[in-house]
Write an enzyme that holds these catalytic residues in place. Structure first.
Site, PDB file in Angstrom:
ATOM      1  N   PHE A   7     -22.924   7.158  22.942  1.00  0.00           N
ATOM      2  CA  PHE A   7     -24.007   7.323  21.967  1.00  0.00           C
ATOM      3  C   PHE A   7     -23.723   6.573  20.668  1.00  0.00           C
ATOM      4  O   PHE A   7     -24.587   5.881  20.140  1.00  0.00           O
ATOM      5  CB  PHE A   7     -24.222   8.803  21.657  1.00  0.00           C
ATOM      6  CG  PHE A   7     -24.872   9.554  22.778  1.00  0.00           C
ATOM      7  CD1 PHE A   7     -24.195  10.549  23.458  1.00  0.00           C
ATOM      8  CD2 PHE A   7     -26.177   9.270  23.137  1.00  0.00           C
ATOM      9  CE1 PHE A   7     -24.807  11.233  24.500  1.00  0.00           C
ATOM     10  CE2 PHE A   7     -26.799   9.953  24.174  1.00  0.00           C
ATOM     11  CZ  PHE A   7     -26.112  10.935  24.860  1.00  0.00           C
ATOM     12  N   VAL A  35      -9.836  -1.927  25.955  1.00  0.00           N
ATOM     13  CA  VAL A  35      -9.096  -2.158  24.713  1.00  0.00           C
ATOM     14  C   VAL A  35      -7.812  -1.352  24.755  1.00  0.00           C
ATOM     15  O   VAL A  35      -7.826  -0.159  25.078  1.00  0.00           O
ATOM     16  CB  VAL A  35      -9.938  -1.732  23.501  1.00  0.00           C
ATOM     17  CG1 VAL A  35      -9.139  -1.876  22.213  1.00  0.00           C
ATOM     18  CG2 VAL A  35     -11.223  -2.547  23.439  1.00  0.00           C
ATOM     19  N   GLU A  42     -22.679  25.798  31.054  1.00  0.00           N
ATOM     20  CA  GLU A  42     -23.762  25.172  31.822  1.00  0.00           C
ATOM     21  C   GLU A  42     -23.336  24.944  33.268  1.00  0.00           C
ATOM     22  O   GLU A  42     -24.105  25.144  34.208  1.00  0.00           O
ATOM     23  CB  GLU A  42     -24.193  23.875  31.134  1.00  0.00           C
ATOM     24  CG  GLU A  42     -24.948  24.179  29.845  1.00  0.00           C
ATOM     25  CD  GLU A  42     -25.302  22.951  29.023  1.00  0.00           C
ATOM     26  OE1 GLU A  42     -24.577  21.942  29.116  1.00  0.00           O
ATOM     27  OE2 GLU A  42     -26.308  23.009  28.285  1.00  0.00           O
ATOM     28  N   ALA A  69     -23.326  14.867  20.808  1.00  0.00           N
ATOM     29  CA  ALA A  69     -24.143  13.655  20.874  1.00  0.00           C
ATOM     30  C   ALA A  69     -24.897  13.385  19.576  1.00  0.00           C
ATOM     31  O   ALA A  69     -24.941  12.258  19.072  1.00  0.00           O
ATOM     32  CB  ALA A  69     -25.118  13.757  22.043  1.00  0.00           C
ATOM     33  N   GLN A  70     -25.508  14.411  19.033  1.00  0.00           N
ATOM     34  CA  GLN A  70     -26.283  14.264  17.790  1.00  0.00           C
ATOM     35  C   GLN A  70     -25.487  13.570  16.684  1.00  0.00           C
ATOM     36  O   GLN A  70     -25.996  12.699  15.975  1.00  0.00           O
ATOM     37  CB  GLN A  70     -26.619  15.639  17.243  1.00  0.00           C
ATOM     38  CG  GLN A  70     -27.894  16.260  17.711  1.00  0.00           C
ATOM     39  CD  GLN A  70     -28.349  17.267  16.661  1.00  0.00           C
ATOM     40  OE1 GLN A  70     -28.938  16.888  15.652  1.00  0.00           O
ATOM     41  NE2 GLN A  70     -28.050  18.529  16.906  1.00  0.00           N
TER      42      GLN A  70
END
Lengths: 445, 445
Positions: free
Chosen positions: B12, B77, B168, B321-322
């Site tokens: 993200f 990397v 979840e 994520a936000q």
């Protein structure tokens, strides 16, 4: 007690046989090494990133869960004890009254199994995702390469085998390179990719009329595929492929090679022949009676790619989905008929025609004496590809993704997923014996 | 020549930073070990067979192909040379003027990495398909087992970690066992499965208010999940899990264990700290300035799960994520502002609320002081899960499959796919140096 019908293989043959026995007074056990039925004709779409595995594979348990007389067993059959009517698994045995062997076919490297490392075949979901990984990885590698010769080798793709699978693969791969990936790279131009389809005979798609094969060749060439006939592959290694034609040898530097050039019947054919004295043909297929049973063993049927069924025309039926489906249904009918004490006619295959898709919008088709070729009306393409999908949901998903891909010229599943470390599969971790010798079905809790 | 902005990581943070720089007078290079952006919040749906990997993963090249100033590089990397402004790959180097490190986080076994073999984590597509393989394989193994104790162990599933992922996962797994597979087996009853969620603290979902956590616990229990708090995991092996609480030890026999109990920052944090003298927190995250840059190195930004950004509240922002999305956009804005010679305010995170889904139709949500729980209106569930999907097609596909699954109580992707033999990945087979030291972009042919 009900007769025990054991079916080996959850492909088209085994699945259609099992479901034909729905509500019949038998107990059906379907055994497969994997938990899913696979729609093999569309595997090349997974290998070229247009579909996901789950779009063309459906768990066997889900397909049979509402058939009360059927149970699914995930296990690997390794041998038979036909005197005692037992199927021998890697980790157990299963008794049968009637046996249907539908274990299909695998790849044939004609004695050069070491080539499989550099030229994977396309028979399973894992094959398809591995080929996908190599194809997409080749473009990634080319993008990072500074040596022009190495770039060329990464951008050269060879498909060995000009049958339907190879032809469809080549067409799809050309679209991946020349359309889907067109804007995706900055150092390389994917349009520089060479896609070479190699066929040892003179004609690709040899099962079709020559005119159609020539049309298919022209269609492939229009897509950018190089079609090379008349050369036999004599070596495959990490660097490429060697073709030989007479005295001439030709090396093609290619880092990505796919093998679609031969099938070999499941090894269970040999095991069955050893037990029963049945004859095998050159491809390892079991020669069967007109009712698809093993000579001298009316209780054992062989169907699908494993069967050599030649009584109709003198030539054995081809190893295609249509044949397996019809044979599966037929054997289900035979078993039902016998329970009623009725006779049944020999198996009579009805050829409903064949079609090969060349890229996104062209095809050749042969239905009896009718020969068609050209730009394919998309409803026809869709209808054919969806026709044998095992369940409605897959049809919807395949349709949506096909429509999206067609309209946007994109592909839905272009993922590079790594290979995992090796390990034994679930079933070999087990050392169990089934409690089926008691002859009763275990009751659900 | 344009400034070279190098972004490490296509999650993200990296993706939103890259796209925020569209049409800016810079050249953007986005480097990732994989070719796809992954929507991690829905990985548990792949792990429980409801979605396919391609439904939640999108190739990075496809996402950025129309952004002319951006190129994607698939590479790993391993280190930095910040004095010379170089990123060091396993097989090359890349020069930068500005660097954004967004390499995320991985699993944390708190010093017991050997547990990873028996308790895989859930961070990548491969993790998810492996967990799926184990879950479905456990039911298959139980079906073949005759020893009742072994059946119980195969039908016992332990999820370690009561954060959002574990919760979840537990809810979805309960639905797999108690609904999806209900009619699929004949020897076992999937409803006999035990699903145990283990949390070392007193409260699952500790980032939520206690009331909501209690609601979530009740919802899980209604689904059939056993929620065990207050016990620390002290051992994980092939046979099960040992929990310790004070003097008491408790062994749970379970053949399938999933680890969602800890995250550890990407190892690049340590590499960066060694070059720049930046401080790391206990989780390995890099402590950054209010503008998300590394202290003393305004040309290097760290965002997402790898960043310890605590200037707003004194507490570091969570690895969700936000946060990564907003930080990605912010850093894009900072780079643009600098090019204009403008100033920019420090990063100010705006918490738009959090939601955890419990099974198919219930959730808890916290938006500021607003606390919600209960049966979730399906439009809301959908909206939230689709909101951050990277492209329209994935939204349609996820929607279709979600709708199908919801209506039929089935799951779309319940495949057992074998693991492949181990091998090096594509990029490590290369030994190339990039021609980027010349400072020019390679021209496309």
């Amino acid at each position: 007690m009900n007769k025990q019908v054991v079916i080996i293989g959850g492909g088209f043959g085994g699945l259609y046989a099992a479901s034909r026995l729905k509500d019949a007074p038998v107990d059906v056990t379907l055994i497969d090494r994997r938990n899913h039925h696979l729609f093999q004709p569309l595997l090349y779409q997974v290998a070229t990133g247009a579909l996901s595995p789950a779009d063309i594979a459906t768990p066997l348990r889900g397909l049979l869960k509402h058939q009360r007389n059927a149970r699914v067993m995930m296990g690997e059959v390794v041998d038979f004890d036909t005197d005692n009517r037992q199927v021998i698994l890697r980790d157990g045995t299963v008794r049968y009254d009637t046996l249907i062997v539908a274990s299909g076919s695998g790849k044939n490297y004609f004695g050069n199994d070491q080539w499989s490392k550099w030229a994977p075949g396309l028979k399973t979901v894992e094959d398809a995702t591995e080929i996908r990984r190599r194809i997409l990885g080749a473009f990634e590698a080319a993008e990072r390469e500074s040596d022009p010769e190495a770039v060329r080798a990464w951008l050269t793709f060879v498909i060995i085998g000009g049958g339907p699978t190879g032809v469809e693969m080549a067409g799809a791969l050309a679209e991946v390179a020349y359309e889907t990936l067109r804007h995706d790279f900055r150092s390389i131009n994917p349009a520089d990719a060479r896609i070479i389809l190699v066929q040892s005979g003179d004609q690709i798609l040899p099962m079709y009329h020559e005119d159609l094969s020539n049309r298919a060749t022209a269609m492939l060439q229009r897509l950018g595929v190089e079609v090379r006939t008349g050369g036999r592959v004599t070596d495959v290694n990490a660097h490429g492929v060697t073709l030989s034609s007479g005295d001439q040898q030709d090396f093609i530097a290619a880092r990505t090679v796919v093998w679609t050039a031969g099938v070999r019947a499941s090894s269970l054919g040999k095991a069955l022949a050893e037990c029963t004295g049945a004859a095998l043909d050159r491809g390892g297929r079991v020669v069967v009676e007109p009712d698809l049973s093993v000579p001298g063993h009316p209780e054992i049927f062989v169907i699908g790619d494993l069967a050599h069924a030649a009584h109709q025309t003198g030539e054995p039926l081809p190893g295609v989905a249509q044949v397996a489906i019809q044979q599966g249904r037929y054997v289900g009918n035979v078993i039902r008929a016998r329970l009623r004490g009725a006779n049944i006619r020999p198996f009579a295959y009805q050829d409903r025609g064949n079609m090969a898709i060349i890229g996104r919008g062209a095809a050749i088709a042969e239905i009896g004496k009718l020969r068609l070729s050209g730009r394919l009306a998309w409803p026809a393409w869709l209808a054919i590809h969806l026709m044998y999908q095992a369940d409605v949901e897959n049809r919807i998903l395949v349709f949506i993704q096909w429509l999206w891909n067609y309209l946007t010229r994109s592909r839905s599943a272009m993922l590079i997923t790594d290979r995992q470390p090796s390990a034994t599969t679930t079933q070999t971790r087990l050392s169990v014996k089934l409690a089926t010798d008691s002859g009763t079905w275990p009751r659900i809790g």
